[in-house]
Design an enzyme around this catalytic site. Sequence first.
Site, PDB file in Angstrom:
ATOM      1  N   ASP A 225       0.782  -1.266  -0.031  1.00  0.00           N
ATOM      2  CA  ASP A 225      -0.018   0.000  -0.049  1.00  0.00           C
ATOM      3  C   ASP A 225       1.097   1.300   0.086  1.00  0.00           C
ATOM      4  O   ASP A 225       2.250   1.123   0.110  1.00  0.00           O
ATOM      5  CB  ASP A 225      -1.020  -0.034   1.235  1.00  0.00           C
ATOM      6  CG  ASP A 225      -1.631   1.119   1.428  1.00  0.00           C
ATOM      7  OD1 ASP A 225      -2.424   1.733   0.447  1.00  0.00           O
ATOM      8  OD2 ASP A 225      -1.822   1.937   2.450  1.00  0.00           O
TER       9      ASP A 225
ATOM     10  N   ASP B   5      -0.185   5.169   1.181  1.00  0.00           N
ATOM     11  CA  ASP B   5      -0.364   5.937   2.276  1.00  0.00           C
ATOM     12  C   ASP B   5      -0.521   5.240   3.799  1.00  0.00           C
ATOM     13  O   ASP B   5      -0.943   4.475   3.708  1.00  0.00           O
ATOM     14  CB  ASP B   5      -1.732   6.637   2.339  1.00  0.00           C
ATOM     15  CG  ASP B   5      -1.526   7.882   1.239  1.00  0.00           C
ATOM     16  OD1 ASP B   5      -0.734   8.554   1.206  1.00  0.00           O
ATOM     17  OD2 ASP B   5      -2.446   8.072   0.545  1.00  0.00           O
TER      18      ASP B   5
END
Length: 235
Positions: free
Chosen positions: A23, A25
């Site tokens: 991922d 953020d």
Amino acid sequence: MTTAASTGADGTTNLTARAVLFDMDGTLVDSTAVVEQVWTAFAAENGLDAQAIIATGHGVRAEDTMLRHGPAGFDVARGADRLFDLELAAVDGIVAVPGAAAFVESLPAASIALVTSARRALALRRLELAEVPAPGVVVTAADVEHGKPAPDCYLMAASLLGVDPADAIVFEDAEAGIAAGLAAGMRTVVVGSHESETTRGLPRIRDYRDVVVTLHEPAAGDADARPSFTIALPL
């Protein structure tokens, strides 16, 4: 090739894989404060409940969050474009999660992918600001029909890398992304402090500073020439 997690003599958790899916953020880039600042500004512009959005929106596509929290008739496409503009302009405070850049660089370039609910331009911009190398394979919210917590994005990334989902490890920080990784049948490592029933029993790291990667050359006669590697996660 899938190998269950093992425990090293020093107490580390060792995971062997052929791919790592990240991922962005909160996982590679420490952008939580910026994300919450932008959503707060957007909510104020549109008369939405910022706290409700922040409580449920981490790791989820902007469009899905707006559909959930916007009033009937809310122009989601227009809202998503406006949020994107606000996000691109918010550059202060975007930094790497400690050790993220070195960890990404320690992995085979052909074995990593970025899987994010952000738009591609924003994801690449934040990685650039944080000085984290961008993987060659990037799967965004726009690339799949169903965003996180559905597994679609992680399954697409594994397919693009040419690996079985069981041979991939997901690094995630948010509930929706963790659920997506698990639903894709991938071993999932929690980055940071998020805790829920979903994270119970999962390996966890605070950051990447003490994570160690050991590369393994393919065994003679191995039909899959892609190298494997073992990731040792600290206690």
